[in-house]
Design a protein around this motif. Sequence first.
Motif, PDB file in Angstrom:
ATOM      1  N   ASN A   1       1.334  -1.350  -0.478  1.00 18.64           N
ATOM      2  CA  ASN A   1      -0.115  -0.376   0.288  1.00 18.64           C
ATOM      3  C   ASN A   1       0.403   1.336   0.292  1.00 18.64           C
ATOM      4  OD1 ASN A   1       1.193  -0.236   2.897  1.00 18.64           O
ATOM      5  ND2 ASN A   1      -0.958  -0.230   3.323  1.00 18.64           N
ATOM      6  N   ASN A   2       1.910   1.117  -0.172  1.00 13.86           N
ATOM      7  CA  ASN A   2       3.227   2.309  -0.409  1.00 13.86           C
ATOM      8  C   ASN A   2       3.138   2.773   1.177  1.00 13.86           C
ATOM      9  OD1 ASN A   2       4.981   3.976  -2.152  1.00 13.86           O
ATOM     10  ND2 ASN A   2       3.233   5.154  -1.664  1.00 13.86           N
ATOM     11  N   GLU A   3       2.818   2.551   2.427  1.00 11.68           N
ATOM     12  CA  GLU A   3       3.302   2.778   3.708  1.00 11.68           C
ATOM     13  C   GLU A   3       4.805   2.673   4.362  1.00 11.68           C
ATOM     14  OE1 GLU A   3       1.045   4.410   7.232  1.00 11.68           O
ATOM     15  OE2 GLU A   3       0.968   4.635   5.045  1.00 11.68           O
ATOM     16  N   VAL A   4       4.975   4.210   4.129  1.00 12.20           N
ATOM     17  CA  VAL A   4       6.536   4.263   4.609  1.00 12.20           C
ATOM     18  C   VAL A   4       6.423   3.837   6.530  1.00 12.20           C
ATOM     19  CG1 VAL A   4       8.558   5.481   4.906  1.00 12.20           C
ATOM     20  CG2 VAL A   4       6.966   5.380   2.667  1.00 12.20           C
ATOM     21  N   TYR A   5       7.478   3.211   6.378  1.00  8.55           N
ATOM     22  CA  TYR A   5       7.516   3.093   8.538  1.00  8.55           C
ATOM     23  C   TYR A   5       8.711   4.123   9.552  1.00  8.55           C
ATOM     24  CZ  TYR A   5       3.849   0.079   7.626  1.00  8.55           C
ATOM     25  OH  TYR A   5       2.454  -0.720   7.204  1.00  8.55           O
ATOM     26  N   LYS A   6       8.625   3.310  10.157  1.00  5.77           N
ATOM     27  CA  LYS A   6      10.174   4.742  10.990  1.00  5.77           C
ATOM     28  C   LYS A   6      10.504   3.010  11.493  1.00  5.77           C
ATOM     29  CE  LYS A   6       8.154   8.871  12.063  1.00  5.77           C
ATOM     30  NZ  LYS A   6       7.582   9.464  13.767  1.00  5.77           N
ATOM     31  N   ILE A   7      11.641   3.105  12.031  1.00  3.23           N
ATOM     32  CA  ILE A   7      12.127   2.053  13.015  1.00  3.23           C
ATOM     33  C   ILE A   7      12.031   1.478  13.959  1.00  3.23           C
ATOM     34  CG2 ILE A   7      14.394   0.763  13.312  1.00  3.23           C
ATOM     35  CD1 ILE A   7      16.389   2.738  11.310  1.00  3.23           C
ATOM     36  N   SER A   8      11.448   3.179  14.455  1.00  2.00           N
ATOM     37  CA  SER A   8      10.944   2.475  15.390  1.00  2.00           C
ATOM     38  C   SER A   8       9.143   2.066  15.850  1.00  2.00           C
ATOM     39  CB  SER A   8      10.698   4.197  16.419  1.00  2.00           C
ATOM     40  OG  SER A   8       9.353   4.977  15.920  1.00  2.00           O
ATOM     41  N   GLU A   9       8.764   2.017  14.761  1.00  5.46           N
ATOM     42  CA  GLU A   9       7.789   0.835  15.011  1.00  5.46           C
ATOM     43  C   GLU A   9       7.809  -0.688  14.417  1.00  5.46           C
ATOM     44  OE1 GLU A   9       5.036   5.027  12.625  1.00  5.46           O
ATOM     45  OE2 GLU A   9       5.750   3.325  11.359  1.00  5.46           O
ATOM     46  N   GLY A  10       8.749  -0.745  14.966  1.00  9.11           N
ATOM     47  CA  GLY A  10       9.148  -2.342  13.860  1.00  9.11           C
ATOM     48  C   GLY A  10       8.595  -2.969  15.156  1.00  9.11           C
ATOM     49  N   GLU A  11       8.929  -3.304  17.181  1.00  5.98           N
ATOM     50  CA  GLU A  11       7.731  -3.744  16.859  1.00  5.98           C
ATOM     51  C   GLU A  11       6.735  -4.620  16.670  1.00  5.98           C
ATOM     52  OE1 GLU A  11       7.252  -4.787  21.397  1.00  5.98           O
ATOM     53  OE2 GLU A  11       7.943  -3.616  21.726  1.00  5.98           O
ATOM     54  N   GLU A  12       5.787  -3.485  16.340  1.00  6.16           N
ATOM     55  CA  GLU A  12       4.343  -3.666  15.375  1.00  6.16           C
ATOM     56  C   GLU A  12       4.469  -4.344  14.494  1.00  6.16           C
ATOM     57  OE1 GLU A  12       0.094  -4.576  15.964  1.00  6.16           O
ATOM     58  OE2 GLU A  12       1.879  -4.500  17.328  1.00  6.16           O
ATOM     59  N   THR A  13       5.402  -3.748  13.444  1.00  9.11           N
ATOM     60  CA  THR A  13       5.088  -3.591  11.992  1.00  9.11           C
ATOM     61  C   THR A  13       5.858  -4.517  11.429  1.00  9.11           C
ATOM     62  OG1 THR A  13       5.829  -1.453  11.921  1.00  9.11           O
ATOM     63  CG2 THR A  13       3.492  -0.792  12.381  1.00  9.11           C
ATOM     64  N   ALA A  14       7.152  -4.750  12.106  1.00  6.41           N
ATOM     65  CA  ALA A  14       8.049  -5.542  10.728  1.00  6.41           C
ATOM     66  C   ALA A  14       7.752  -6.092   9.785  1.00  6.41           C
ATOM     67  CB  ALA A  14       9.514  -4.693  11.641  1.00  6.41           C
ATOM     68  N   ALA A  15       6.861  -6.605  10.278  1.00  5.20           N
ATOM     69  CA  ALA A  15       6.417  -7.698   9.950  1.00  5.20           C
ATOM     70  C   ALA A  15       5.518  -7.411   8.408  1.00  5.20           C
ATOM     71  CB  ALA A  15       4.901  -9.210  10.752  1.00  5.20           C
ATOM     72  N   LEU A  16       5.533  -6.086   7.717  1.00  3.48           N
ATOM     73  CA  LEU A  16       5.013  -5.429   7.365  1.00  3.48           C
ATOM     74  C   LEU A  16       5.406  -5.437   6.388  1.00  3.48           C
ATOM     75  CD1 LEU A  16       1.347  -3.539   9.150  1.00  3.48           C
ATOM     76  CD2 LEU A  16       2.383  -6.173   7.684  1.00  3.48           C
ATOM     77  N   TRP A  17       6.767  -4.772   6.400  1.00  2.00           N
ATOM     78  CA  TRP A  17       8.022  -4.642   5.804  1.00  2.00           C
ATOM     79  C   TRP A  17       8.580  -5.251   4.335  1.00  2.00           C
ATOM     80  CZ3 TRP A  17      11.692  -2.671  10.470  1.00  2.00           C
ATOM     81  CH2 TRP A  17      10.560  -1.627  11.325  1.00  2.00           C
TER      82      TRP A  17
END
Length: 349
Positions: free
Chosen positions: A210-226
Amino acid sequence: MNKIFKRKPILFLATIALFTASCSSDSNDDLVIDPTDPTSEFDGELSVFESGADNRTVNINSSDVSGDNATVKVSFASSSSMRRLYVTQNVSGFGEVPFEFSVTGVTVDDKKDGSLDLTSDNANAFDFQIPFPMPTTVDSQIVYTIWATTGRGDFRDISKRNAIDDTAVGTITITGTGTSTATGINSFTSTLLAAPLGDGTSETFLSVYNNEVYKISEGEETAALWDFGYYYGATQFASLASTANFPALFDTDGDGNVDSGVAGLTGVAQDELNNFYIATSSLDFDAVTSASDLDGIVASTSERVTGLSIGNILEFVDQYGNKGLIRVTNITGTNGNTGSITLDIKVQF
């Protein structure tokens, strides 16, 4: 367009109500809403159960619905504890995206990955009365897909921690008028990724879903989406690497040495991180106008490209089999506060 989808608080209409399978009046702590009127009428009823008869497919004709939303009773039951509810929306064949409940109403609890948080009251059975937006006159159809998980799931993989079984999913199809012009590809322009910063504040990783850009600090919750991230190396210079193959650039034990990749930094297991197979390409980025134009791409064995320059064209295959192209449109700085790369992307859905 830098980002086409932004996570927002999930909102339900004030008339949405929650009740357990026994029609209890207990409310969900996170939903903060009134109990459902047992005399309510619905435009459709969807049920996904572990055992017993259910109804996992609902079809609604927009001509039979008054107003802008179709009200659907959504019921789930499982012997496993359900913790999250995932909902996607596919408008007129333009590809699935996480569904935002953006109608005005009562605020409910959602996770950073866009899923709905279920409390212990709803762990084994729940019913939601949900308003689903209908197609407009230019839309031919909207398909909503819904499933429950026992923990953090994946919008691109309904089997991941599915609370019932690997294929347990409900589908609501609302048909309107008009003709779809979908091409089978999503196009994103001017997507900017920043070089990784030690404090985790840089928007370094991207999901091509979905072209979502993520901060490294969000990784615990979102890293599996990157899918992949950007870095600038001393010898490799401007580089892209899959989340699973991202180099050890982080000092997680405080000894002053960089010694950890994404798994060590975020605590997300290595086998949950996405592979992303990428290589240089001779394809004409501008000539790609439909999904079939990308069918000839074969997955590379490499999950990293280095030494990038403005104008480079890259081809990729993501972990889910979707193929696409990346064009490098700008590179600024090296690392640190100002280092970044800007990309145009075309990807199948």
